[in-house]
Write an enzyme that holds these catalytic residues in place. Structure first.
Site, PDB file in Angstrom:
ATOM      1  N   GLY A   1     -28.273 -11.133  31.659  1.00  0.00           N
ATOM      2  CA  GLY A   1     -29.389 -10.981  30.730  1.00  0.00           C
ATOM      3  C   GLY A   1     -28.958 -11.248  29.299  1.00  0.00           C
TER       4      GLY A   1
ATOM      5  N   ASP B   1     -28.028  -9.466  26.098  1.00  0.00           N
ATOM      6  CA  ASP B   1     -27.665  -8.161  25.508  1.00  0.00           C
ATOM      7  C   ASP B   1     -28.063  -6.999  26.413  1.00  0.00           C
ATOM      8  OD1 ASP B   1     -28.719  -9.553  22.361  1.00  0.00           O
ATOM      9  OD2 ASP B   1     -26.713  -9.520  23.251  1.00  0.00           O
TER      10      ASP B   1
ATOM     11  N   ASP C   1     -23.752  -9.464  30.981  1.00  0.00           N
ATOM     12  CA  ASP C   1     -24.251  -9.811  32.321  1.00  0.00           C
ATOM     13  C   ASP C   1     -25.229 -10.969  32.144  1.00  0.00           C
ATOM     14  OD1 ASP C   1     -26.658  -7.040  32.693  1.00  0.00           O
ATOM     15  OD2 ASP C   1     -26.665  -8.826  31.410  1.00  0.00           O
TER      16      ASP C   1
ATOM     17  N   ASN D   1     -19.229  -8.409  24.685  1.00  0.00           N
ATOM     18  CA  ASN D   1     -19.928  -8.876  23.494  1.00  0.00           C
ATOM     19  C   ASN D   1     -20.073  -7.711  22.533  1.00  0.00           C
ATOM     20  OD1 ASN D   1     -21.592 -10.676  21.864  1.00  0.00           O
ATOM     21  ND2 ASN D   1     -23.375  -9.518  22.580  1.00  0.00           N
TER      22      ASN D   1
ATOM     23  N   ARG E   1     -24.854 -18.026  21.088  1.00  0.00           N
ATOM     24  CA  ARG E   1     -25.342 -18.769  22.270  1.00  0.00           C
ATOM     25  C   ARG E   1     -25.481 -17.794  23.425  1.00  0.00           C
ATOM     26  NH1 ARG E   1     -26.741 -24.201  21.220  1.00  0.00           N
ATOM     27  NH2 ARG E   1     -25.498 -24.831  19.441  1.00  0.00           N
ATOM     28  N   ILE E   2     -26.445 -18.083  24.308  1.00  0.00           N
ATOM     29  CA  ILE E   2     -26.525 -17.333  25.560  1.00  0.00           C
ATOM     30  C   ILE E   2     -25.595 -18.034  26.550  1.00  0.00           C
ATOM     31  CG2 ILE E   2     -28.071 -16.487  27.362  1.00  0.00           C
ATOM     32  CD1 ILE E   2     -28.811 -15.515  24.581  1.00  0.00           C
ATOM     33  N   LEU E   3     -24.673 -17.300  27.140  1.00  0.00           N
ATOM     34  CA  LEU E   3     -23.745 -17.913  28.089  1.00  0.00           C
ATOM     35  C   LEU E   3     -24.456 -18.136  29.424  1.00  0.00           C
ATOM     36  CD1 LEU E   3     -20.708 -15.751  27.048  1.00  0.00           C
ATOM     37  CD2 LEU E   3     -20.865 -18.258  26.848  1.00  0.00           C
TER      38      LEU E   3
ATOM     39  N   ARG F   1     -26.922 -26.621  30.218  1.00  0.00           N
ATOM     40  CA  ARG F   1     -26.153 -25.458  29.788  1.00  0.00           C
ATOM     41  C   ARG F   1     -25.077 -25.082  30.788  1.00  0.00           C
ATOM     42  NH1 ARG F   1     -27.646 -21.377  27.214  1.00  0.00           N
ATOM     43  NH2 ARG F   1     -27.916 -20.112  29.090  1.00  0.00           N
TER      44      ARG F   1
ATOM     45  N   HIS G   1     -22.656  -6.362  19.489  1.00  0.00           N
ATOM     46  CA  HIS G   1     -24.036  -6.615  19.060  1.00  0.00           C
ATOM     47  C   HIS G   1     -24.403  -5.623  17.957  1.00  0.00           C
ATOM     48  CE1 HIS G   1     -28.199  -7.944  19.540  1.00  0.00           C
ATOM     49  NE2 HIS G   1     -28.544  -6.672  19.443  1.00  0.00           N
TER      50      HIS G   1
HETATM   51  C1  GRF Z   1     -21.485  -9.573  14.235  1.00  0.00           C
HETATM   52  O1  GRF Z   1     -22.140  -8.513  13.580  1.00  0.00           O
HETATM   53  C2  GRF Z   1     -21.922  -9.644  15.677  1.00  0.00           C
HETATM   54  O2  GRF Z   1     -22.239  -8.385  16.228  1.00  0.00           O
HETATM   55  C3  GRF Z   1     -23.165 -10.482  15.570  1.00  0.00           C
HETATM   56  O3  GRF Z   1     -22.845 -11.483  14.639  1.00  0.00           O
HETATM   57  C4  GRF Z   1     -21.922 -10.931  13.690  1.00  0.00           C
HETATM   58  C5  GRF Z   1     -20.770 -11.885  13.572  1.00  0.00           C
HETATM   59  O4  GRF Z   1     -20.061 -11.553  12.416  1.00  0.00           O
HETATM   60  N1  GRF Z   1     -23.540 -11.056  16.847  1.00  0.00           N
HETATM   61  P1  GRF Z   1     -18.600 -12.215  12.177  1.00  0.00           P
HETATM   62  O5  GRF Z   1     -18.749 -13.704  12.458  1.00  0.00           O
HETATM   63  O6  GRF Z   1     -17.646 -11.551  13.124  1.00  0.00           O
HETATM   64  O7  GRF Z   1     -18.296 -11.900  10.724  1.00  0.00           O
END
Ligand code: GRF
Length: 198
Positions: free
Chosen positions: A147, A149, A145, A111, A95-97, A63, A113
């Site tokens: 972690g 989220d 960061d 990000n 993916r987790i960076l 990774r 979420h």
């Molecule tokens: C978003 O709701 C994002 O928060 C989540 O995946 C979704 C991606 O939606 N991680 P899109 O590809 O921008 O339509």
């Protein structure tokens, strides 16, 4: 402010950013869009004349190496790692960076979420909120960061959960709030209204 957006899916948040950036008054430019796969959302970038790149994790031994190649691709497109050198926006990157990548770009690495972090981190936030029987959930834009989220929250917005609605229906209603929230967060970062502290 040069912005590189990273996606894995439909890219509706990306499209919202591209549409906003089409207005010369918007203080950020989407200079590239990257993905870990043949994300359908890459078509939004192509339609807008924005370069795209794909860096597949499975093409690398580990990774960290994937992260290094991804970082190089982002920098090649004009988003650097120092102060005032741009912003990386993960918008549906599934993916987790890796730590090395995060160290290079954070805190100019954010990000979005689909939950009210710290509630419901991880890849199934909308499903988890429904399963928890919550009456409301929402969306969080945060600094990435090391972690999952867990980085500092920049913006949050609440979304009610309607009785009996399904995951997809709720996620779409969350996205209706998420897209303008992300657009405005990037605007605030670009104008300096929102400082990303190192
Ligand atoms: C978003 O709701 C994002 O928060 C989540 O995946 C979704 C991606 O939606 N991680 P899109 O590809 O921008 O339509």
């Amino acid at each position: 402010l040069n912005v590189c957006v990273l996606i894995s899916g439909s890219g509706s948040n990306l499209k919202a950013l591209l549409d906003a950036a089409a207005d010369p008054a918007y203080p950020a430019r989407i200079v590239a869009v990257g993905s870990d796969t043949e994300a359908p959302g890459l078509a939004h970038a192509t339609a807008a004349g924005v370069p795209t790149f794909i860096v597949r994790p499975q093409d690398y031994d580990d990774r960290e190496e994937w992260g290094q190649v991804l970082a190089a691709a982002i920098q090649e497109h004009g988003v650097g790692t120092g102060p005032d050198s741009g912003l990386v926006v993960s918008a549906g990157l599934m993916r987790i960076l890796p730590a090395g990548f995060v160290h290079e770009f954070s805190p100019r690495l954010i990000n979005t979420h689909p939950a009210l972090l710290p509630l419901h981190p991880g890849a199934h936030a909308v499903r988890d909120a429904l399963a928890a029987g919550a009456t409301e959930t929402g969306v969080t834009v945060h600094v990435i960061d090391e972690g999952v989220d867990t980085g500092p929250v920049l913006r949050q917005a609440r979304v009610e959960i309607r009785p009996g609605e399904g995951e997809n229906e709720l996620h779409e209603r969350i996205k209706q709030v998420e897209r303008p929230l992300l657009v405005d967060t990037v605007r605030a970062i670009a104008t300096g209204e929102l400082q990303l502290s190192d």
